[in-house]
Write a protein that holds these residues in place. Structure first.
Motif, short mmCIF file in Angstrom:
data_model
loop_
_atom_site.label_atom_id
_atom_site.label_comp_id
_atom_site.label_asym_id
_atom_site.label_seq_id
_atom_site.Cartn_x
_atom_site.Cartn_y
_atom_site.Cartn_z
N ARG A 101 0.86 -1.18 0.00
CA ARG A 101 0.00 0.00 0.00
C ARG A 101 0.90 1.22 0.00
NH1 ARG A 101 -5.31 1.51 1.56
NH2 ARG A 101 -5.40 3.62 2.37
N TYR A 102 0.70 2.07 -1.01
CA TYR A 102 1.50 3.28 -1.14
C TYR A 102 0.57 4.48 -1.17
CZ TYR A 102 5.31 0.18 -2.29
OH TYR A 102 6.25 -0.81 -2.24
N HIS A 103 1.13 5.63 -0.83
CA HIS A 103 0.38 6.88 -0.78
C HIS A 103 1.15 7.93 -1.55
CE1 HIS A 103 -0.26 10.84 1.18
NE2 HIS A 103 -1.52 10.51 0.93
N LYS A 104 0.45 8.70 -2.35
CA LYS A 104 1.06 9.83 -3.05
C LYS A 104 0.14 11.03 -2.92
CE LYS A 104 3.01 11.28 -7.44
NZ LYS A 104 4.24 11.80 -6.95
N GLN A 105 0.67 12.11 -2.38
CA GLN A 105 -0.07 13.36 -2.27
C GLN A 105 0.00 14.04 -3.64
OE1 GLN A 105 -1.46 14.19 0.82
NE2 GLN A 105 -2.59 15.77 -0.26
N ILE A 106 -1.13 14.22 -4.29
CA ILE A 106 -1.16 14.79 -5.63
C ILE A 106 -1.16 16.32 -5.55
CG2 ILE A 106 -2.50 14.96 -7.75
CD1 ILE A 106 -3.54 12.08 -6.96
N ASN A 107 -2.01 16.85 -4.72
CA ASN A 107 -2.02 18.28 -4.42
C ASN A 107 -2.57 18.45 -3.00
OD1 ASN A 107 -4.89 18.33 -4.59
ND2 ASN A 107 -4.80 18.73 -6.78
N GLU A 108 -2.91 19.66 -2.65
CA GLU A 108 -3.35 19.91 -1.28
C GLU A 108 -4.55 19.07 -0.87
OE1 GLU A 108 -5.35 23.65 0.94
OE2 GLU A 108 -3.45 24.06 -0.08
N ASN A 109 -5.45 18.79 -1.81
CA ASN A 109 -6.70 18.11 -1.48
C ASN A 109 -6.85 16.73 -2.09
OD1 ASN A 109 -7.75 20.36 0.00
ND2 ASN A 109 -8.09 21.36 -1.95
N LYS A 110 -5.97 16.35 -2.98
CA LYS A 110 -6.14 15.09 -3.70
C LYS A 110 -5.00 14.13 -3.35
CE LYS A 110 -8.17 14.73 -7.86
NZ LYS A 110 -8.35 14.85 -9.32
N GLU A 111 -5.38 12.87 -3.10
CA GLU A 111 -4.41 11.84 -2.75
C GLU A 111 -4.65 10.58 -3.58
OE1 GLU A 111 -3.66 11.73 1.80
OE2 GLU A 111 -5.78 12.25 1.47
N LEU A 112 -3.58 9.86 -3.84
CA LEU A 112 -3.65 8.58 -4.53
C LEU A 112 -3.12 7.51 -3.59
CD1 LEU A 112 -3.90 6.78 -7.13
CD2 LEU A 112 -1.52 7.40 -7.60
N PHE A 113 -3.90 6.47 -3.40
CA PHE A 113 -3.48 5.28 -2.68
C PHE A 113 -3.44 4.15 -3.70
CE2 PHE A 113 -5.52 7.95 0.46
CZ PHE A 113 -4.61 7.92 1.51
N TYR A 114 -2.41 3.33 -3.67
CA TYR A 114 -2.30 2.26 -4.65
C TYR A 114 -1.43 1.14 -4.11
CZ TYR A 114 2.36 4.05 -5.80
OH TYR A 114 3.67 4.44 -5.75
N GLY A 115 -1.51 0.00 -4.76
CA GLY A 115 -0.68 -1.11 -4.33
C GLY A 115 -0.99 -2.37 -5.11
N ASN A 116 -0.56 -3.49 -4.52
CA ASN A 116 -0.72 -4.80 -5.11
C ASN A 116 -1.18 -5.73 -4.00
OD1 ASN A 116 -0.50 -7.21 -6.47
ND2 ASN A 116 1.64 -6.96 -7.01
N ASP A 117 -2.22 -6.50 -4.26
CA ASP A 117 -2.80 -7.38 -3.26
C ASP A 117 -3.00 -8.76 -3.88
OD1 ASP A 117 -4.41 -7.53 -0.58
OD2 ASP A 117 -5.72 -8.42 -2.09
N HIS A 118 -2.82 -9.81 -3.07
CA HIS A 118 -2.95 -11.17 -3.59
C HIS A 118 -4.38 -11.46 -4.07
CE1 HIS A 118 -4.40 -11.73 0.51
NE2 HIS A 118 -5.01 -12.83 0.08
N ALA A 119 -5.38 -10.81 -3.50
CA ALA A 119 -6.77 -11.06 -3.91
C ALA A 119 -7.26 -10.07 -4.97
CB ALA A 119 -7.68 -11.00 -2.70
#
Length: 77
Positions: A3-21
């Motif tokens: 699970r990773y987090h990237k702050q795109i701007n002051e109000n927008k965020e991206l969470f992403y990753g890889n999961d076995h399911a």
């Protein structure tokens, strides 16, 4: 699972990753809205998002190139 987090701007965020399911997945949150859930989601299992679409989203939000390459070559990260 990753699970990773990237702050795109002051109000927008991206969470992403890889999961076995779920496979590769992402969530885009916009804190400007009164939403209690992501404004955009994608994953391989439930949403049937293709790896190509996931790569497009990752490139759009300038995700680490190593993570993009992992999706391209279908490798965990």
């Amino acid at each position: 699972m990753s699970r990773y987090h990237k702050q795109i701007n002051e109000n927008k965020e991206l969470f992403y990753g890889n999961d076995h399911a779920l496979g590769y997945w992402y969530e885009v949150w916009d804190r400007n809205e009164d939403e209690e859930y992501p404004v955009e989601v994608g994953d391989q299992a439930l949403e049937h998002t293709t790896r190509t679409k996931i790569i497009e989203i990752f490139e759009k939000y300038d995700v680490d190139v190593d993570h993009i390459n992992s999706v391209l070559y279908n490798l965990p990260f």
